[in-house]
Design a protein around this motif. Sequence first.
Motif, short mmCIF file in Angstrom:
data_model
loop_
_atom_site.label_atom_id
_atom_site.label_comp_id
_atom_site.label_asym_id
_atom_site.label_seq_id
_atom_site.Cartn_x
_atom_site.Cartn_y
_atom_site.Cartn_z
N ARG B 52 4.82 -6.75 -9.85
CA ARG B 52 5.43 -5.60 -9.17
C ARG B 52 6.05 -6.06 -7.84
O ARG B 52 7.16 -5.66 -7.49
N HIS B 53 5.31 -6.92 -7.14
CA HIS B 53 5.86 -7.45 -5.90
C HIS B 53 7.16 -8.18 -6.16
O HIS B 53 8.11 -8.06 -5.42
N ARG B 54 7.16 -8.96 -7.26
CA ARG B 54 8.37 -9.73 -7.53
C ARG B 54 9.54 -8.81 -7.84
O ARG B 54 10.67 -9.08 -7.45
N ARG B 55 9.21 -7.68 -8.54
CA ARG B 55 10.29 -6.74 -8.83
C ARG B 55 10.83 -6.14 -7.53
O ARG B 55 12.04 -6.00 -7.34
N VAL B 56 9.88 -5.77 -6.64
CA VAL B 56 10.31 -5.22 -5.36
C VAL B 56 11.14 -6.25 -4.62
O VAL B 56 12.22 -5.97 -4.10
N HIS B 57 10.62 -7.47 -4.60
CA HIS B 57 11.34 -8.53 -3.89
C HIS B 57 12.70 -8.79 -4.54
O HIS B 57 13.67 -9.09 -3.85
N VAL B 102 10.63 -1.85 1.07
CA VAL B 102 9.29 -2.07 0.50
C VAL B 102 8.56 -0.73 0.43
O VAL B 102 8.55 0.01 1.41
N PRO B 103 7.94 -0.40 -0.72
CA PRO B 103 7.18 0.86 -0.82
C PRO B 103 6.09 0.92 0.25
O PRO B 103 5.56 -0.12 0.67
N ALA B 104 5.77 2.13 0.66
CA ALA B 104 4.84 2.31 1.78
C ALA B 104 3.50 1.64 1.52
O ALA B 104 2.91 1.06 2.42
N ASP B 105 3.01 1.70 0.26
CA ASP B 105 1.69 1.16 -0.01
C ASP B 105 1.69 -0.37 -0.06
O ASP B 105 0.64 -0.98 -0.22
N GLU B 106 2.86 -0.98 0.01
CA GLU B 106 2.92 -2.44 0.02
C GLU B 106 3.44 -2.98 1.35
O GLU B 106 3.64 -4.19 1.50
N ARG B 107 3.64 -2.06 2.28
CA ARG B 107 4.27 -2.48 3.53
C ARG B 107 3.36 -3.39 4.35
O ARG B 107 3.83 -4.32 5.01
N ALA B 108 2.05 -3.10 4.30
CA ALA B 108 1.13 -3.95 5.07
C ALA B 108 1.20 -5.39 4.57
O ALA B 108 1.17 -6.34 5.37
N ASP B 109 1.28 -5.54 3.25
CA ASP B 109 1.39 -6.90 2.70
C ASP B 109 2.70 -7.55 3.14
O ASP B 109 2.76 -8.77 3.37
N ALA B 145 3.80 -8.84 13.97
CA ALA B 145 3.66 -8.65 12.52
C ALA B 145 2.21 -8.35 12.15
O ALA B 145 1.92 -7.50 11.30
N THR B 146 1.28 -9.03 12.81
CA THR B 146 -0.14 -8.81 12.53
C THR B 146 -0.55 -7.39 12.90
O THR B 146 -1.25 -6.71 12.15
N ARG B 147 -0.11 -6.96 14.10
CA ARG B 147 -0.46 -5.61 14.54
C ARG B 147 0.07 -4.57 13.54
O ARG B 147 -0.64 -3.64 13.15
N ARG B 148 1.30 -4.76 13.11
CA ARG B 148 1.88 -3.79 12.18
C ARG B 148 1.16 -3.83 10.82
O ARG B 148 0.96 -2.80 10.18
N ALA B 149 0.77 -5.04 10.38
CA ALA B 149 0.06 -5.15 9.10
C ALA B 149 -1.24 -4.36 9.14
O ALA B 149 -1.61 -3.67 8.19
N ILE B 150 -1.92 -4.43 10.28
CA ILE B 150 -3.21 -3.72 10.41
C ILE B 150 -2.98 -2.23 10.55
O ILE B 150 -3.63 -1.41 9.90
N GLU B 151 -2.04 -1.86 11.41
CA GLU B 151 -1.82 -0.43 11.68
C GLU B 151 -1.24 0.30 10.48
O GLU B 151 -1.41 1.51 10.34
N THR B 152 -0.56 -0.43 9.62
CA THR B 152 0.06 0.22 8.47
C THR B 152 -0.96 0.62 7.41
O THR B 152 -0.71 1.50 6.60
N ALA B 159 -7.85 -1.65 6.67
CA ALA B 159 -7.49 -2.44 7.84
C ALA B 159 -8.43 -3.64 7.98
O ALA B 159 -8.00 -4.74 8.32
N GLN B 160 -9.70 -3.40 7.70
CA GLN B 160 -10.67 -4.50 7.78
C GLN B 160 -10.31 -5.60 6.79
O GLN B 160 -10.38 -6.80 7.10
N ARG B 161 -9.93 -5.19 5.57
CA ARG B 161 -9.55 -6.20 4.57
C ARG B 161 -8.33 -6.99 5.04
O ARG B 161 -8.23 -8.20 4.85
N LYS B 162 -7.40 -6.25 5.66
CA LYS B 162 -6.20 -6.93 6.14
C LYS B 162 -6.56 -7.92 7.25
O LYS B 162 -6.04 -9.03 7.32
#
Lengths: 188, 252
Positions: B52-57, B102-109, B145-152, B159-162
């Motif tokens: 799915r990521h590859r399709r998005v990409h 990028v879809p919202a649920d994949e934005r952190a990645d 980028a790190t801050r946004r990955a966590i906040e997203t 967030a902990q997993r991220k």
Amino acid sequence: MAAIDERHIDRLVRRALNGDADAFGRIYDVYVDRVYTYACARVNDPHEAEDVTEVVFLKAFEAIGTYDRRGLPFGAWIFRIARNATIDHARRSARVPKPVEDLIEQVGPDPVTVEEQVVARVDDAIIKNAIRRLTDDQASVIACRFFWDMDIRETARALGRTEGAVKALQHRALRSLARILEEMGGDE
Amino acid sequence: MSDRHGERSASDRVPVDDLLRSAVEPMPADASERVRAKVVAAGVASNPIAARHRRVHAGVAAVLVACALTTAGVGFAAQNALPGDALYPVKRATERMRIVFVPADERADAYLMQADERIREIERLLNAGASARALNEAVEAFCEATRRAIETEPDEASAQRKIDEIRQHVDEAPPAVRDVIESALEEADMAPDPTPPVSPGIPPVKPDSDEPEGGGPPLSEELHLPDPPDPGPPPGEFGVESLPIPKPDSDE
């Protein structure tokens, strides 16, 4: 054999779910020898064990998107796949290992402390030959407890049994294995 | 092992479980490497989320191709740019544009991928002996980028997993890169100057009043949030619908 860090495995699985090839490789590195040893103890030659090992990881990595870490430890999940793969292999090969009868039904509180004594002059190949003569359940509990280093609870979840059933099964497996090894030693 | 009467002495005998624990043997190296390459490739190819990521990409890439064509290949040429290069702003603008698709649920990645790219940039800058200014720019971009990955991430557990992922990515970076990132964050935390020379550090996901001012811990500790409580497995199920179920047998 190094102990498995479940948190590290969880991180690797998450990375694998994001398509990280390195994470797949590291997961393979953690489990390959355990899977291979179990396969060696269930099939008839090392080349077949290599084939089974390959099938196990192909199936696991193909299905990793369905793995839910809240449900089952990853090692137990891999073991289930390995067990099914060896059963399938044995059926295809029409060489289902012949089980031996269970000898002892009584169970102590902790079967790990049951020191079944066997002749020391046995090598790994003899042990695997002996395990091959166990029932599938007995071999599975041996693999979970001693190859995978799972505790009783995790073994129970891997095998879909109660903890009491696992203790009983392990007790019977060790007794059977000790008897088989004694017989094999006597044949020398 | 036997005496002349065929009897075995007690000293010849060892516990079965000791023998079993020592029976784990490595797969032959050549076979293991061959199988490893095959199963890793298959895993990456068949993983549905990765696909799915590859399709998005791929979709993002198509847009980028169009942009690249209209900008005479400038965008493409910028992909290898480093801080200090003329095309680096183009590279960052391209990244920001990709995020939009990028879809919202994949934005952190996606932000995490940006942080990874910053780590690679820092490594390249260090290898090239680049200026401190260029290095600072890459470090600041990593923090952003790190801050946004966590906040997203939508909740604290995610967030902990991220945070765990980011921590691992930094831990896996070359030591020199890791030192740059961690020391930059430490300096930023210790410096009262509102315009620190290197990086403002990574804002925590939520205020942490227990943290003393000044002298922050290394990144791996800085990013740490308390582990979420383990909900434990639901009773009587394994939570995996397609999990291989052991075959019935006749042992019991």
